[in-house]
Design an enzyme around this catalytic site. Sequence first.
Site, PDB file in Angstrom:
ATOM      1  N   LYS A   1     -12.075  -2.534  -9.873  1.00  0.00           N
ATOM      2  CA  LYS A   1     -10.964  -2.887 -11.002  1.00  0.00           C
ATOM      3  C   LYS A   1     -11.938  -3.640 -11.930  1.00  0.00           C
ATOM      4  O   LYS A   1     -11.630  -3.374 -13.257  1.00  0.00           O
ATOM      5  CB  LYS A   1     -10.127  -4.059 -10.414  1.00  0.00           C
ATOM      6  CG  LYS A   1      -9.390  -3.321  -9.277  1.00  0.00           C
ATOM      7  CD  LYS A   1      -7.772  -3.566  -9.349  1.00  0.00           C
ATOM      8  CE  LYS A   1      -7.092  -2.632  -8.775  1.00  0.00           C
ATOM      9  NZ  LYS A   1      -5.698  -2.911  -8.613  1.00  0.00           N
TER      10      LYS A   1
ATOM     11  N   LYS B   1      -8.349   7.427  -4.690  1.00  0.00           N
ATOM     12  CA  LYS B   1      -7.070   6.966  -4.181  1.00  0.00           C
ATOM     13  C   LYS B   1      -5.911   7.174  -5.032  1.00  0.00           C
ATOM     14  O   LYS B   1      -6.118   6.836  -6.343  1.00  0.00           O
ATOM     15  CB  LYS B   1      -6.984   5.808  -3.089  1.00  0.00           C
ATOM     16  CG  LYS B   1      -6.619   4.606  -4.175  1.00  0.00           C
ATOM     17  CD  LYS B   1      -6.357   3.337  -3.082  1.00  0.00           C
ATOM     18  CE  LYS B   1      -6.161   2.277  -4.085  1.00  0.00           C
ATOM     19  NZ  LYS B   1      -4.794   1.413  -3.739  1.00  0.00           N
TER      20      LYS B   1
ATOM     21  N   LYS C   1      -0.738   3.057  -8.304  1.00  0.00           N
ATOM     22  CA  LYS C   1       0.325   3.185  -9.210  1.00  0.00           C
ATOM     23  C   LYS C   1      -0.223   2.575 -10.669  1.00  0.00           C
ATOM     24  O   LYS C   1       0.574   2.767 -11.804  1.00  0.00           O
ATOM     25  CB  LYS C   1       1.395   2.067  -8.726  1.00  0.00           C
ATOM     26  CG  LYS C   1       1.002   0.797  -8.359  1.00  0.00           C
ATOM     27  CD  LYS C   1       2.340  -0.195  -8.007  1.00  0.00           C
ATOM     28  CE  LYS C   1       2.205  -0.463  -6.662  1.00  0.00           C
ATOM     29  NZ  LYS C   1       1.005  -1.960  -6.739  1.00  0.00           N
TER      30      LYS C   1
HETATM   31  P1  ATP Z   1      -2.711  -1.197  -7.877  1.00  0.00           P
HETATM   32  O1  ATP Z   1      -3.035   0.383  -8.185  1.00  0.00           O
HETATM   33  O2  ATP Z   1      -1.894  -1.983  -8.660  1.00  0.00           O
HETATM   34  O3  ATP Z   1      -3.963  -1.648  -7.415  1.00  0.00           O
HETATM   35  P2  ATP Z   1      -1.724   0.175  -5.222  1.00  0.00           P
HETATM   36  O4  ATP Z   1      -1.178   1.153  -5.865  1.00  0.00           O
HETATM   37  O5  ATP Z   1      -3.259   0.075  -4.762  1.00  0.00           O
HETATM   38  O6  ATP Z   1      -1.947  -0.931  -6.675  1.00  0.00           O
HETATM   39  P3  ATP Z   1      -1.043  -2.038  -3.724  1.00  0.00           P
HETATM   40  O7  ATP Z   1       0.469  -2.835  -4.187  1.00  0.00           O
HETATM   41  O8  ATP Z   1      -2.038  -2.856  -4.122  1.00  0.00           O
HETATM   42  O9  ATP Z   1      -0.989  -0.717  -4.365  1.00  0.00           O
HETATM   43  O10 ATP Z   1      -0.860  -1.818  -2.157  1.00  0.00           O
HETATM   44  C1  ATP Z   1       0.234  -1.910  -1.201  1.00  0.00           C
HETATM   45  C2  ATP Z   1       0.096  -1.265   0.044  1.00  0.00           C
HETATM   46  O11 ATP Z   1      -0.115   0.082  -0.350  1.00  0.00           O
HETATM   47  C3  ATP Z   1      -1.345  -1.831   0.582  1.00  0.00           C
HETATM   48  O12 ATP Z   1      -1.127  -1.736   1.906  1.00  0.00           O
HETATM   49  C4  ATP Z   1      -2.197  -0.478   0.238  1.00  0.00           C
HETATM   50  O13 ATP Z   1      -3.058  -0.412   1.214  1.00  0.00           O
HETATM   51  C5  ATP Z   1      -1.035   0.601   0.231  1.00  0.00           C
HETATM   52  N1  ATP Z   1      -1.797   1.867  -0.390  1.00  0.00           N
HETATM   53  C6  ATP Z   1      -1.860   1.602  -1.790  1.00  0.00           C
HETATM   54  N2  ATP Z   1      -2.488   2.955  -2.352  1.00  0.00           N
HETATM   55  C7  ATP Z   1      -2.502   3.673  -1.265  1.00  0.00           C
HETATM   56  C8  ATP Z   1      -2.900   5.009  -1.041  1.00  0.00           C
HETATM   57  N3  ATP Z   1      -3.234   5.860  -2.182  1.00  0.00           N
HETATM   58  N4  ATP Z   1      -2.859   5.650   0.312  1.00  0.00           N
HETATM   59  C9  ATP Z   1      -2.223   4.872   1.134  1.00  0.00           C
HETATM   60  N5  ATP Z   1      -2.042   3.479   1.180  1.00  0.00           N
HETATM   61  C10 ATP Z   1      -2.136   3.124   0.058  1.00  0.00           C
END
Ligand code: ATP
Length: 333
Positions: free
Chosen positions: A114, A196, A199
């Site tokens: 980040k 990965k 969002k």
């Molecule tokens: P950001 O993009 O804002 O960092 P994020 O999409 O990574 O957010 P979080 O809100 O941080 O999502 O994560 C919520 C849950 O979703 C966590 O348990 C995280 O491990 C899971 N998660 C996020 N992205 C993935 C992915 N691409 N595949 C599987 N699990 C995911």
Amino acid sequence: MTNKKTLFSGIQPSGLLTIGNYMGAFRQWVNLQNQYNCIFSVVDLHAITAIQDPQQLKSNILDSVALLIACGLEPEQNIIFVQSTVYEHCVLAWILNCQTFMGELNRMTQFKDKSAKNKDNINLGLLAYPCLQAADILLYNTSFIPVGADQKQHIELCRDIANRFNKNYEEVFTMPQPIIPTVGAKIMSLQNPLAKMSKSDNNTNSYIGLLDNTDLIMKKFKRAVTDSEANIKFDEEHKPGISNLIKLLHLATDTPIEEIEDNFYGKGYGVLKEKTAESIIELLKPIQDKYHQIREDQTYLSKIIDTGKDKAQAIAHDTITRVYKTIGLSLTG
Ligand code: ATP
Ligand code: LTN
């Protein structure tokens, strides 16, 4: 509360929730909700480690709560709450900051990723993010934390912090452990299958939002980055894009991966993209229908958020009282 063990997890309202979040996290949450005392939080204090538009954040919080329920979490049976409504999270986070080494925080891959992406906003909150996450977990005597693979490192640090506190003072915290799905723990970006799906990615074609409509889902899958062969085979190392599509089709339809490979033998990538898109559209349809019903009912949503806050705070306050007493701080009033 029953004598079942406690499970805690959280999701940031930092944008539209994606199928990555669904496959890596919510699906497990829904499946595990009968087995444990479950507490799910929309972690808005974590989301502000990146700049958020206030109006947008407010609506993302409500969208996230509504989506969790639409995905199948029962608000009567579980505690669903918004992190910022329970002040104890900030109090414990500070105390845990004092138990965490800079070297540990600097090593976190999420911090490194980040920071590299937002060079003009490498703030202290971003560095201390895992301490707030540890506070979320430790406030509720959590035994299990269902998360995607990207969170493994944060959970390990949470355990180290809990251990250190328990040794420096006395055994206050329960030692939590992660639950990480075997398949679906890491859904990759549709535009860069080596990263990965996230969002908060600026390229909206890289993720499928849980609220994306049929046309958009179809378009995004058609644009998905694959490779220059014409061979539908699950091989995450050499064919990450195609493997990501196969994985999504497998997760959405429960069809074994080998069966998908057989079914698509000799067919073009276009067919796989279309079938995967269709299966995700079908999976999301009932979730989207339920979401719209819930999201329009502000009274219902507010009631869930208020009830969640009261239930969560009762437990969190009890923990903070014990922690204060243990470390020699005083609580008045
Ligand atoms: P950001 O993009 O804002 O960092 P994020 O999409 O990574 O957010 P979080 O809100 O941080 O999502 O994560 C919520 C849950 O979703 C966590 O348990 C995280 O491990 C899971 N998660 C996020 N992205 C993935 C992915 N691409 N595949 C599987 N699990 C995911
Ligand atoms: N950092 C997590 C979100 C999160 C979380 C938690 C997950 C905040 N607090 C407590 C599990 C338990 C993420 O998914 N990025």
